[in-house]
Design an enzyme around this catalytic site. Structure first.
Site, PDB file in Angstrom:
ATOM      1  CG  MET A  45      -8.267   6.798   3.187  1.00 20.14           C
ATOM      2  SD  MET A  45      -7.337   6.849   4.719  1.00 20.14           S
ATOM      3  CE  MET A  45      -6.423   5.308   4.597  1.00 20.14           C
ATOM      4  CG  ASP A  76      -4.995   2.058   1.525  1.00 18.65           C
ATOM      5  OD1 ASP A  76      -5.962   1.273   1.496  1.00 18.65           O
ATOM      6  OD2 ASP A  76      -3.846   1.708   1.855  1.00 18.65           O
ATOM      7  CB  SER A  82      -0.868   0.024   1.250  1.00 19.67           C
ATOM      8  OG  SER A  82      -1.378   1.337   1.419  1.00 19.67           O
ATOM      9  CG  MET A 133     -11.171   2.767   3.103  1.00 21.20           C
ATOM     10  SD  MET A 133      -9.534   2.780   3.873  1.00 21.20           S
ATOM     11  CE  MET A 133      -8.504   2.873   2.420  1.00 21.20           C
ATOM     12  CG  HIS A 148      -3.884  -1.840  -1.154  1.00 19.94           C
ATOM     13  ND1 HIS A 148      -4.961  -2.672  -1.334  1.00 19.94           N
ATOM     14  CD2 HIS A 148      -4.217  -1.030  -0.114  1.00 19.94           C
ATOM     15  CE1 HIS A 148      -5.902  -2.399  -0.451  1.00 19.94           C
ATOM     16  NE2 HIS A 148      -5.478  -1.395   0.307  1.00 19.94           N
ATOM     17  CG  HIS A 164      -9.244  -0.336   0.498  1.00 19.85           C
ATOM     18  ND1 HIS A 164      -8.519  -0.457   1.669  1.00 19.85           N
ATOM     19  CD2 HIS A 164     -10.552  -0.451   0.852  1.00 19.85           C
ATOM     20  CE1 HIS A 164      -9.349  -0.643   2.675  1.00 19.85           C
ATOM     21  NE2 HIS A 164     -10.587  -0.634   2.211  1.00 19.85           N
ATOM     22  CG  MET A 195     -10.942  -3.012   6.250  1.00 20.83           C
ATOM     23  SD  MET A 195      -9.449  -2.549   5.347  1.00 20.83           S
ATOM     24  CE  MET A 195      -8.490  -1.710   6.604  1.00 20.83           C
ATOM     25  CG  ASP A 229      -5.835  -3.187   3.812  1.00 20.60           C
ATOM     26  OD1 ASP A 229      -4.743  -2.871   4.290  1.00 20.60           O
ATOM     27  OD2 ASP A 229      -6.526  -2.426   3.115  1.00 20.60           O
TER      28      ASP A 229
HETATM   29  C1  DX5 Z   1      -5.852   1.349   6.188  1.00 18.26           C
HETATM   30  C2  DX5 Z   1      -5.471   0.891   4.822  1.00 18.26           C
HETATM   31  C3  DX5 Z   1      -4.359  -0.075   4.732  1.00 18.26           C
HETATM   32  C4  DX5 Z   1      -3.062   0.375   5.304  1.00 18.26           C
HETATM   33  C5  DX5 Z   1      -2.276  -0.816   5.701  1.00 18.26           C
HETATM   34  O1  DX5 Z   1      -7.044   2.045   6.122  1.00 18.26           O
HETATM   35  O2  DX5 Z   1      -6.582   0.303   4.159  1.00 18.26           O
HETATM   36  O3  DX5 Z   1      -4.166  -0.486   3.375  1.00 18.26           O
HETATM   37  O4  DX5 Z   1      -2.323   1.150   4.440  1.00 18.26           O
HETATM   38  O5  DX5 Z   1      -1.146  -0.348   6.327  1.00 18.26           O
HETATM   39  P1  DX5 Z   1      -0.324  -1.232   7.365  1.00 18.26           P
HETATM   40  O6  DX5 Z   1       0.224  -2.381   6.586  1.00 18.26           O
HETATM   41  O7  DX5 Z   1       0.717  -0.284   7.836  1.00 18.26           O
HETATM   42  O8  DX5 Z   1      -1.279  -1.658   8.429  1.00 18.26           O
HETATM   43 ZN    ZN Z   2      -6.277  -0.637   2.107  1.00 16.70          ZN
END
Ligand code: DX5
Ligand code: ZN
Length: 224
Positions: free
Chosen positions: A36, A34, A7, A67, A32, A65, A136, A174
């Site tokens: 948000m 993320d 990620s 969110m 990946h 992903h 998650m 994740d």
């Molecule tokens: C959190 C993300 C993850 C995050 C994982 O909301 O969806 O993808 O980046 O990071 P680590 O591996 O540091 O937990």
């Molecule tokens: Zn993620």
């Protein structure tokens, strides 16, 4: 063999191009992303404009992903920017089945993600139109959090549902995946592991070894 999806949430954004190239040269399988919105989760990251820029520096599949609230509004923009898989959170959708149909029509893989508290029984009703199920194992919003242990049972359950109903989705995990937790995650049946802080916390020259060790099952947790 298990796939690894680093990620870029934990990447050095001042060096984004070389960070992404390090994902490729490490032998990892996916990038990946993320996404948000500061609404579904208490953090804001980046949008389609950045995704279309980084699309130019790697051929690896982009695993987005989302969110975000209203993923149907933004999914087309992320597909246009070059994402290959779009994962939405079950918690944001009143009509999850419809949203998955909508994403499928965009010509990309569909994914569902669930927060740590969300039960997964509903999967039997949507597993046939889902290519990826993202469990998650932390509360979404931030990298670097600790793995929540109840995720391990959830991975097993999602695998059982896949077998029982003859579904084909891949199981991704994740949050908090690192050298200490990978064994239980892989052992429970994950097909893909997302790695943020553990992967990008290591210097570039050590990242290939992380991928090799995960793929060859060389990490062993302290407790098992
Ligand atoms: C959190 C993300 C993850 C995050 C994982 O909301 O969806 O993808 O980046 O990071 P680590 O591996 O540091 O937990
Ligand atoms: Zn993620």
């Amino acid at each position: 063999m298990i796939k690894i999806a680093p990620s870029i949430l934990s990447a050095d954004f001042l060096k984004l191009e070389s960070e992404i190239k390090s994902i490729e040269s490490s032998g990892a399988d996916l990038v990946h992303l993320d996404i948000m919105d500061g609404n579904f989760v208490p953090n804001i990251t980046f949008g389609p404009m950045i995704v279309s820029q980084i699309r130019k520096v790697t051929k690896l599949p982009f695993d987005a992903h989302l969110m975000i609230k209203d993923p149907q509004l933004f999914a087309p923009l992320f597909v246009e920017a070059g994402c290959d898989m779009i994962t939405v959170h079950a918690e944001t959708e009143t009509h999850l089945h419809r949203t998955l149909q909508f994403i499928k029509k965009l010509g990309v893989k569909t994914g569902i993600s669930v927060n740590p508290h969300t039960p997964v029984d509903f999967l039997k009703y949507v597993g046939d139109i889902c290519d990826l199920f993202l469990i998650m194992s932390v509360n979404p919003g931030f990298g670097g959090q600790s793995y929540i242990d109840s995720a391990t049972g959830k991975i097993k359950k999602v695998k059982e549902i896949r077998e029982k109903y003859n579904f084909n989705y891949e199981i991704s995990v994740d949050g908090g995946v690192n050298d200490k937790t990978i064994e239980k995650v892989a052992g429970a049946g994950a097909d893909i592991v997302v790695m943020g802080s553990y992967f990008f916390g290591k210097p570039v020259e050590q990242r290939k070894k992380i991928v090799e060790d995960v793929k060859n099952n060389l990490f062993h947790s302290e407790t098992s």
